[in-house]
Design an enzyme around this catalytic site. Structure first.
Site, PDB file in Angstrom:
ATOM      1  N   ALA A  70       0.815  -1.215   0.000  1.00  0.00           N
ATOM      2  CA  ALA A  70       0.000   0.000   0.000  1.00  0.00           C
ATOM      3  C   ALA A  70       0.849   1.266   0.000  1.00  0.00           C
ATOM      4  O   ALA A  70       0.336   2.368  -0.225  1.00  0.00           O
ATOM      5  CB  ALA A  70      -0.924   0.001   1.217  1.00  0.00           C
ATOM      6  N   PRO A  72       3.493   3.219  -1.932  1.00  0.00           N
ATOM      7  CA  PRO A  72       4.133   3.209  -3.259  1.00  0.00           C
ATOM      8  C   PRO A  72       5.624   3.547  -3.259  1.00  0.00           C
ATOM      9  O   PRO A  72       6.393   2.960  -4.024  1.00  0.00           O
ATOM     10  CB  PRO A  72       3.324   4.254  -4.046  1.00  0.00           C
ATOM     11  CG  PRO A  72       2.641   5.097  -3.017  1.00  0.00           C
ATOM     12  CD  PRO A  72       2.396   4.199  -1.850  1.00  0.00           C
ATOM     13  N   ASP A  73       6.060   4.486  -2.413  1.00  0.00           N
ATOM     14  CA  ASP A  73       7.474   4.869  -2.411  1.00  0.00           C
ATOM     15  C   ASP A  73       8.357   3.736  -1.903  1.00  0.00           C
ATOM     16  O   ASP A  73       9.375   3.399  -2.520  1.00  0.00           O
ATOM     17  CB  ASP A  73       7.690   6.124  -1.565  1.00  0.00           C
ATOM     18  CG  ASP A  73       7.099   7.372  -2.224  1.00  0.00           C
ATOM     19  OD1 ASP A  73       6.813   7.321  -3.440  1.00  0.00           O
ATOM     20  OD2 ASP A  73       6.927   8.385  -1.520  1.00  0.00           O
ATOM     21  N   ARG A 116      -0.271  -4.097  12.680  1.00  0.00           N
ATOM     22  CA  ARG A 116       0.535  -4.262  13.893  1.00  0.00           C
ATOM     23  C   ARG A 116      -0.321  -3.992  15.128  1.00  0.00           C
ATOM     24  O   ARG A 116      -1.213  -3.148  15.100  1.00  0.00           O
ATOM     25  CB  ARG A 116       1.740  -3.323  13.875  1.00  0.00           C
ATOM     26  CG  ARG A 116       2.782  -3.681  12.836  1.00  0.00           C
ATOM     27  CD  ARG A 116       4.027  -2.836  12.995  1.00  0.00           C
ATOM     28  NE  ARG A 116       5.067  -3.207  12.040  1.00  0.00           N
ATOM     29  CZ  ARG A 116       6.277  -2.657  12.009  1.00  0.00           C
ATOM     30  NH1 ARG A 116       6.585  -1.695  12.870  1.00  0.00           N
ATOM     31  NH2 ARG A 116       7.161  -3.054  11.115  1.00  0.00           N
ATOM     32  N   ARG A 123      -6.139  -8.947  21.484  1.00  0.00           N
ATOM     33  CA  ARG A 123      -5.820  -9.839  20.376  1.00  0.00           C
ATOM     34  C   ARG A 123      -6.987  -9.943  19.398  1.00  0.00           C
ATOM     35  O   ARG A 123      -6.798 -10.004  18.179  1.00  0.00           O
ATOM     36  CB  ARG A 123      -5.463 -11.230  20.937  1.00  0.00           C
ATOM     37  CG  ARG A 123      -4.835 -12.170  19.925  1.00  0.00           C
ATOM     38  CD  ARG A 123      -4.493 -13.496  20.579  1.00  0.00           C
ATOM     39  NE  ARG A 123      -3.809 -14.375  19.664  1.00  0.00           N
ATOM     40  CZ  ARG A 123      -3.544 -15.645  19.927  1.00  0.00           C
ATOM     41  NH1 ARG A 123      -3.917 -16.171  21.085  1.00  0.00           N
ATOM     42  NH2 ARG A 123      -2.911 -16.400  19.042  1.00  0.00           N
ATOM     43  N   ASN A 155       0.225 -12.990  10.737  1.00  0.00           N
ATOM     44  CA  ASN A 155      -0.242 -13.534  12.020  1.00  0.00           C
ATOM     45  C   ASN A 155      -1.502 -12.830  12.521  1.00  0.00           C
ATOM     46  O   ASN A 155      -1.701 -11.651  12.237  1.00  0.00           O
ATOM     47  CB  ASN A 155       0.873 -13.409  13.066  1.00  0.00           C
ATOM     48  CG  ASN A 155       1.885 -14.520  12.935  1.00  0.00           C
ATOM     49  OD1 ASN A 155       1.529 -15.685  12.755  1.00  0.00           O
ATOM     50  ND2 ASN A 155       3.161 -14.169  13.010  1.00  0.00           N
ATOM     51  N   ASP A 183       8.627 -22.985  13.492  1.00  0.00           N
ATOM     52  CA  ASP A 183       8.701 -23.504  14.863  1.00  0.00           C
ATOM     53  C   ASP A 183       9.406 -24.861  14.868  1.00  0.00           C
ATOM     54  O   ASP A 183      10.233 -25.142  15.744  1.00  0.00           O
ATOM     55  CB  ASP A 183       7.287 -23.691  15.449  1.00  0.00           C
ATOM     56  CG  ASP A 183       6.453 -22.439  15.381  1.00  0.00           C
ATOM     57  OD1 ASP A 183       6.078 -21.910  16.435  1.00  0.00           O
ATOM     58  OD2 ASP A 183       6.154 -21.993  14.262  1.00  0.00           O
ATOM     59  N   ARG A 186      13.100 -24.452  14.440  1.00  0.00           N
ATOM     60  CA  ARG A 186      13.721 -24.063  15.709  1.00  0.00           C
ATOM     61  C   ARG A 186      13.831 -25.262  16.641  1.00  0.00           C
ATOM     62  O   ARG A 186      14.838 -25.436  17.339  1.00  0.00           O
ATOM     63  CB  ARG A 186      12.882 -22.962  16.366  1.00  0.00           C
ATOM     64  CG  ARG A 186      12.935 -21.627  15.639  1.00  0.00           C
ATOM     65  CD  ARG A 186      11.844 -20.679  16.103  1.00  0.00           C
ATOM     66  NE  ARG A 186      11.993 -19.339  15.533  1.00  0.00           N
ATOM     67  CZ  ARG A 186      10.994 -18.495  15.316  1.00  0.00           C
ATOM     68  NH1 ARG A 186       9.754 -18.848  15.647  1.00  0.00           N
ATOM     69  NH2 ARG A 186      11.210 -17.303  14.786  1.00  0.00           N
ATOM     70  N   HIS A 210       0.173 -22.009  15.726  1.00  0.00           N
ATOM     71  CA  HIS A 210       1.440 -21.292  15.694  1.00  0.00           C
ATOM     72  C   HIS A 210       1.364 -20.260  16.823  1.00  0.00           C
ATOM     73  O   HIS A 210       1.016 -19.096  16.631  1.00  0.00           O
ATOM     74  CB  HIS A 210       1.636 -20.592  14.348  1.00  0.00           C
ATOM     75  CG  HIS A 210       2.824 -19.671  14.310  1.00  0.00           C
ATOM     76  ND1 HIS A 210       4.101 -20.086  14.588  1.00  0.00           N
ATOM     77  CD2 HIS A 210       2.917 -18.336  14.039  1.00  0.00           C
ATOM     78  CE1 HIS A 210       4.931 -19.070  14.491  1.00  0.00           C
ATOM     79  NE2 HIS A 210       4.227 -17.988  14.159  1.00  0.00           N
ATOM     80  N   THR A 265      11.418 -10.263  13.344  1.00  0.00           N
ATOM     81  CA  THR A 265      12.019 -11.477  12.779  1.00  0.00           C
ATOM     82  C   THR A 265      11.960 -11.363  11.264  1.00  0.00           C
ATOM     83  O   THR A 265      11.031 -10.766  10.719  1.00  0.00           O
ATOM     84  CB  THR A 265      11.273 -12.749  13.217  1.00  0.00           C
ATOM     85  OG1 THR A 265       9.930 -12.695  12.727  1.00  0.00           O
ATOM     86  CG2 THR A 265      11.256 -12.877  14.726  1.00  0.00           C
TER      87      THR A 265
END
Length: 350
Positions: A70, A72-73, A116, A123, A155, A183, A186, A210, A265
Site C-alpha cells: 500500500a 508506493p514509495d 501491527r 488480540r 499472524n 517452529d 527451531r 502457531h 524477525t
C-alpha cells in the site's frame, strides 16, 4: 515392474502403502499442468515480505516476482534495490505495484501484510483489523490468479488462513499457512544442538497453533532414523520430562526473543517460506508442518479449523496429511489447540 507402475506398491501382491502413510485431502482440485514461467507474488514488503522475496530470488525459485504494498514509495524502492542486483542473481523479472493486477497469472501468492498490534490492544481487535485488511487483499488476488496457491504468513496465521480460504473461495488444497514450519525448524535446531548433530538429521514436528498452544510431538522424534525416546527407554537411560518441556517452551519463546533483540524477525521466516515455495513450485512432495484445514484429522472435529499438521506438499498445494504417530496425551493437546483457534474463529462472523 513397468516404468508407469507406482513405486509405492511394495511387498507381495503389490501392497499400496501410500494410503497407509497419508490421508488424502478431500474435495481438492486436480493438478494443473503448466509449461510456462513460474510467477510468485509477495503481498507486503515489510521485513518479512522482503526477506521472503530476497530468498526466493537468490535460490532461483521463480522466473518472475511481483511485489504489492500500500506504500508506493517504499514499494518502488524495494523493487529497484532488488533490480540493481541483477548482475549477481539468477535472471528473474521483478515488478511492483499498488494494483493487484500486477499479480495476474501467479502460481503462488504469499501474503505477509498485516496490521501491527497497538499498545493495549486486545488480540481479538487486532484480528478483526487484519480480517478487514484481508477483505481488500484476498478477493483481488483470487480474481487475478484463480488457479494460484495462497500461502498465508501474516499472524495470527492459523485464523487468517481460515479467513483467506473463506474469502477466496479456493479449494482447501490451494490455501495453506506457513504455520509451524519455522517452529519445527527451531525445534530441530535445539535438539540438534543438544546432541551435537546436524539439524537436517533431526526429524521433529511442532503441530497445532502457531502460538502458545502448539504441541511438540516428542513421541515421533528421530535422529538419523533412530526414534529418540524409545531408544532411551530401551537403553534404560533416564530423562527428565521437564527438560523436554523446557525445550518446547524455548521454541515458543524464540520469536519473542528475536523481536526483543532486533525489533522483528525476518531471515528465518524468509528461509522457511522460500523452502515451502520451492517444495510447492518444484513439486518436491516433501512433508512440512503447515496450516491446513484440520477437520477429520487426528480426531479434530467441531468445525472448519485451520492449524498445523505434517502435510505432503506438491505442485497442487496440500496433497495429503501424514499419519504421524501421536500419543494420547499429544492428541489431546492437539484437540485443545484446535479448540483455542476455533474460539477465535467463532468471533469473526465469517
Amino acid at each position: 515392474m513397468s516404468n508407469n507402475e507406482s513405486s509405492s506398491r511394495l511387498g507381495p501382491g503389490g501392497l499400496d502403502l501410500t494410503s497407509t502413510f497419508f490421508k488424502p485431502i478431500q474435495n481438492s482440485d486436480p493438478p494443473i499442468p503448466s509449461n510456462r514461467c513460474t510467477k510468485v507474488s509477495v503481498i507486503g514488503v515489510g521485513n518479512v515480505g522482503m526477506a521472503i522475496a530476497q530468498t526466493i530470488l537468490t535460490q532461483d525459485i521463480a522466473d518472475e516476482i511481483a511485489l504489492v504494498d500500500a506504500k508506493p514509495d517504499k514499494l518502488r524502492g524495494e523493487m529497484l534495490d532488488l533490480q540493481h542486483a541483477a548482475a549477481f542473481l539468477p535472471r528473474t523479472k521483478i515488478t511492483a505495484s499498488v494494483d493487484y493486477e500486477v499479480t495476474a497469472g501467479s502460481d503462488l501468492c504469499i501474503v505477509t501484510a498485516g496490521a501491527r498490534q497497538n499498545p493495549g490492544e486486545s488480540r481479538l481487535n487486532l484480528l478483526q483489523r487484519n480480517v478487514a485488511l484481508f477483505r481488500h487483499i484476498i478477493p483481488p488476488l483470487a480474481k487475478s490468479s484463480p488457479d494460484a496457491i495462497l500461502l498465508i504468513v501474516s499472524n495470527p496465521v492459523d485464523v487468517l488462513t481460515y479467513v483467506a480460504w473463506k474469502l477466496s473461495g479456493f479449494p482447501v488444497n490451494r490455501v495453506l499457512g506457513s504455520g509451524t514450519n519455522l517452529d519445527s525448524s527451531r525445534f530441530r535446531f535445539l535438539i540438534a544442538d543438544h546432541l551435537d548433530v546436524n539439524a537436517q538429521d533431526v526429524q521433529a514436528f511442532i503441530v497445532g497453533e502457531h502460538g502458545d498452544s502448539s504441541v511438540a510431538l516428542w513421541s515421533s522424534i528421530s535422529v538419523g532414523g533412530i526414534p529418540v525416546l524409545s531408544f532411551l527407554e530401551k537403553q534404560q537411560i533416564a530423562y527428565e520430562k521437564q527438560t523436554l518441556e523446557d525445550i518446547h517452551q524455548t521454541v515458543v519463546g524464540s520469536a519473542y526473543e528475536v523481536i526483543g533483540l532486533k525489533g522483528y524477525t525476518s531471515w528465518a521466516i524468509g528461509y522457511s517460506v522460500a523452502n515451502l515455495a520451492y517444495t510447492i513450485l518444484r513439486d518436491q512432495r516433501k512433508i512440512h508442518p503447515v496450516t491446513v484445514l484440520a477437520r477429520g484429522f487426528y480426531g479434530v472435529e467441531g468445525g472448519d479449523v485451520f492449524l498445523s499438521l505434517p502435510a505432503l506438499l506438491g505442485r497442487n498445494g496440500v496433497v495429503a496429511v501424514t499419519n504421524v504417530h501421536m500419543t494420547d496425551e499429544e492428541s489431546e493437546k492437539l484437540q485443545k489447540s484446535a479448540e483455542t483457534i476455533l474460539e477465535m474463529q467463532s468471533q469473526l462472523g465469517l
